[in-house]
Scaffold this active site. Structure first.
Site, PDB file in Angstrom:
ATOM      1  CE  LYS A 206      -3.490   2.349   2.726  1.00 57.09           C
ATOM      2  NZ  LYS A 206      -4.478   2.298   3.796  1.00 57.09           N
ATOM      3  CD  GLU A 212       9.145  -6.021   7.225  1.00 53.28           C
ATOM      4  OE1 GLU A 212       8.886  -4.912   6.709  1.00 53.28           O
ATOM      5  OE2 GLU A 212       8.900  -6.293   8.413  1.00 53.28           O
ATOM      6  N   GLY A 266      -4.872  -1.750   4.790  1.00 53.98           N
ATOM      7  CA  GLY A 266      -4.045  -2.875   4.345  1.00 53.98           C
ATOM      8  C   GLY A 266      -4.701  -4.219   4.628  1.00 53.98           C
ATOM      9  NE  ARG A 267      -6.473  -3.669  10.758  1.00 58.78           N
ATOM     10  CZ  ARG A 267      -5.806  -2.522  10.875  1.00 58.78           C
ATOM     11  NH1 ARG A 267      -4.656  -2.349  10.261  1.00 58.78           N
ATOM     12  NH2 ARG A 267      -6.294  -1.531  11.601  1.00 58.78           N
ATOM     13  CD  GLU A 352      -1.897  -4.280  11.377  1.00 63.51           C
ATOM     14  OE1 GLU A 352      -0.722  -4.644  11.529  1.00 63.51           O
ATOM     15  OE2 GLU A 352      -2.392  -4.068  10.258  1.00 63.51           O
ATOM     16  CG  HIS A 383      -4.985 -35.200  16.778  1.00 62.30           C
ATOM     17  ND1 HIS A 383      -5.277 -36.390  17.414  1.00 62.30           N
ATOM     18  CD2 HIS A 383      -5.897 -35.075  15.789  1.00 62.30           C
ATOM     19  CE1 HIS A 383      -6.300 -36.970  16.805  1.00 62.30           C
ATOM     20  NE2 HIS A 383      -6.708 -36.183  15.818  1.00 62.30           N
ATOM     21  CE  LYS A 511       6.179  -1.011  10.063  1.00 61.21           C
ATOM     22  NZ  LYS A 511       5.330  -0.259   9.157  1.00 61.21           N
TER      23      LYS A 511
HETATM   24  O1  F6P Z   1       2.101  -4.091   9.942  1.00 55.11           O
HETATM   25  C1  F6P Z   1       1.764  -2.780   9.619  1.00 55.11           C
HETATM   26  C2  F6P Z   1       1.276  -2.631   8.224  1.00 55.11           C
HETATM   27  O2  F6P Z   1       1.145  -1.288   7.962  1.00 55.11           O
HETATM   28  C3  F6P Z   1      -0.028  -3.359   7.959  1.00 55.11           C
HETATM   29  O3  F6P Z   1      -1.134  -2.692   8.388  1.00 55.11           O
HETATM   30  C4  F6P Z   1       0.048  -3.553   6.493  1.00 55.11           C
HETATM   31  O4  F6P Z   1      -0.879  -4.488   6.055  1.00 55.11           O
HETATM   32  C5  F6P Z   1       1.480  -3.976   6.341  1.00 55.11           C
HETATM   33  O5  F6P Z   1       2.178  -3.188   7.274  1.00 55.11           O
HETATM   34  C6  F6P Z   1       2.072  -3.819   4.980  1.00 55.11           C
HETATM   35  O6  F6P Z   1       2.046  -2.493   4.549  1.00 55.11           O
HETATM   36  P1  F6P Z   1       2.223  -2.099   3.037  1.00 55.11           P
HETATM   37  O7  F6P Z   1       1.116  -2.724   2.267  1.00 55.11           O
HETATM   38  O8  F6P Z   1       2.167  -0.609   3.009  1.00 55.11           O
HETATM   39  O9  F6P Z   1       3.553  -2.614   2.576  1.00 55.11           O
END
Ligand code: F6P
Length: 546
Positions: A206, A212, A266-267, A352, A383, A511
């Protein structure tokens, strides 16, 4: 301001709890032969049985009064009409617009958001079909059959969960991969198994600033360029994002970018361009069916009376346990292998969203908010953690999910699976008294001494709650309904708790501190202030890595 001490409905629930808390569900079932069908709601092919909960009419009415007191209906309207209910970020919350199949206008800042949503859906349709049909090929002209989604959090968990849930619908020659973790293993294990000429990388982010995702994307880009050269990037990389500028900076042509908007959290984003890999894997028609299923749940949520409203009832029961029984956890257990990643997806959605402690009025809450969620696929988890569910000291309400029909009806697998899910709900609710345990031991021929020694171990307290959600089949439509149900449940709970379910400031501190530690680990900086544990750990790891 809303605080439990200020709320009439809350006080009423506290009073009810005083005399109701020890009520046994099996007594409620014994007293009312119709309880099973009474506390049961149906929406199309989804049945929601909530009868195995510690509730009666008095409890349900009081919970509904709490919802009224919290002006839930108005809050639902506020969401659907594009009000900026994400107050801390000053944003509307419009995942419902992404699947607004009626195409009714929804305005944000005076502008209808539907045309741009429809335009991107059209582009997703064209692109996913072009990839599936081999019209959009890789740089060397080969069909793109390895689809790699690079994203994390909402840009990974939704597409990952949904593609796995819909695996039955995948095109036969397409394979989907997911790179999310910054751990190099996440990249390596995918890249070692694919051919650059037939690989499409989807960079899903987003913000397009997530370390990452950008690090993984850079690694993949280098891997591709090393194999096919710089010119190949345009044919092997697309971006899904709200941030055109960063996408361009990264080196992806904006023509290869599929947009979404800040009114999509995002979620809550798998219905947007973030769902591209789903559309490629299962075909756009099936992707659209998923939107339609979610839309059916949206309409139900927006239109049904609160007392007949599946997400509302499920949320209120959660409130009853969380805030009155002080049970701050619940498990989601799908009895379907295709849904094995649903609990992981729901962990982000729920935790979240509602893992917050400050109200919409900028005060600390004086009550519990979001519970801990965990789960896994049945029967596997029977199990593992089910022992605790049956006999542990913690009560864990469970959501059981079961399709009546499997995509893989082999012999009696499905009847055995169904028998198990139903038996678990029954066992949790009924338990087994000491006398029942004794009778059973007697029947098995145990001596008096043995019975005396074993009877307590063989006893189950019971009265442990569960909901059972029955679907006809795990298809795109029912998956859409199911996920939308949980999205709305989370919103209802956020409304009751008076918190903003749509920001996530809690993930930022870690972060930031990671950014401080990184230069130290790499020997580019020294002496930053840390607690002695962190400092010791940094030094210890640095020594090993030398
Ligand atoms: O973990 C925090 C967060 O902002 C989430 O809400 C989001 O889904 C994720 O990081 C990834 O963010 P992006 O889509 O901006 O890379």
């Amino acid at each position: 301001m809303f605080g439990k001490t200020k709320s009439k409905a809350w006080k009423q629930l506290e009073n009810i709890y005083k005399h109701f808390q020890n009520t046994q569900m099996k007594d409620l079932f014994a007293a009312d032969a119709k309880r099973g069908s009474k506390y049961c709601l149906q929406l199309e092919n989804m049945l929601f049985d909530y009868s195995k909960n510690r509730i009666n009419d008095e409890v349900m009415q009081a919970l509904l009064a709490l919802a009224e007191e919290r002006q839930l209906k108005e809050k639902i309207v506020a969401m659907f009409s594009g009000k900026k209910i994400n107050v801390t970020e000053n944003r509307a919350v419009l995942h419902i617009a992404l699947r607004n199949r009626q195409n009714t206008p929804i305005y944000v800042d005076g502008r209808d958001v539907m045309p741009q949503i429809n335009e991107v859906l059209e582009r997703i349709k064209d692109f996913s079909e072009d990839v599936r049909n081999g019209r959009f090929t890789g740089y060397t002209g080969k069909k793109l059959t390895n689809i790699v989604n690079i994203g994390i959090g909402g840009s990974d968990l939704g597409p990952f969960m949904a593609t796995q849930a819909l695996r039955h619908y995948w095109a036969k020659d397409i394979k989907c991969y997911f790179i999310s973790n910054i751990d190099g293993t996440s990249c390596a294990e995918v890249l070692n198994n694919i051919d650059p000429e037939t690989t499409l990388f989807i960079v899903a982010s987003k913000t397009f600033t997530t370390i990452e995702t950008l690090t993984n994307a850079k690694t993949c880009r280098k891997w591709l360029i090393d194999a096919l050269g710089e010119h190949a990037v345009a044919k092997h990389f697309i971006a899904l994002s709200t941030n055109k500028e960063e996408v361009e900076k990264f080196g992806i042509n904006p023509d290869n970018m599929f947009a979404f908007w800040d009114f999509v959290g995002g979620r809550y984003s798998m219905w947007s361009a973030i769902g591209m890999i789903i559309a490629i894997a299962v075909g756009y028609k099936n992707f659209e069916r998923m939107l339609e299923g979610a839309n059916a749940m949206d309409r139900h949520f927006a239109e049904a009376d609160l007392a007949q409203n599946i997400p509302v009832i499920s949320a209120l029961i959660g409130i009853w346990y969380n805030n009155f029984y002080n049970i701050h956890r619940y498990a989601v257990v799908p009895y379907d292998q295709y849904l094995q990643y649903l609990p992981a997806y729901l962990q982000q959605l729920d935790m979240e969203s509602n893992g917050k402690a400050v109200t919409m009025d900028n005060k600390f809450v004086d009550y519990a908010t979001g519970p801990v969620l965990f789960g896994g696929a049945g029967t596997n988890v029977q199990h593992s953690f089910f022992q605790l569910l049956h006999q542990g000291t913690e009560v864990v309400p469970v959501d059981f999910i079961i399709p009546a029909i499997s995509h893989n009806e082999i012999g009696s697998h499905q009847p055995i699976l169904i028998a198990n899910v139903l038996a678990q709900g029954e066992a949790l609710m009924q338990g087994k008294t000491e006398q029942e345990a004794i009778t059973e031991l007697q029947k098995s021929g145990k001596s008096k001494a043995e019975i005396e020694r074993l009877k307590k171990y063989k006893t189950f307290s019971g009265n442990r709650p569960s909901n059972t959600i029955v679907l006809k089949k795990i298809d795109p439509y029912s998956l859409g309904m199911l996920v939308a149900m949980y999205e709305h449940k989370v919103y209802v709970q956020g409304v009751i708790w008076n918190i903003n379910s749509f920001d996530q400031f809690g993930v930022e501190l870690g972060k930031k501190l990671a950014n401080n530690i990184l230069p130290e680990l790499e020997g580019r900086a020294f002496g930053a202030e840390h607690d002695s544990s962190t400092a010791n750990l940094i030094n210890h790891i640095k020594k090993i890595r030398k």
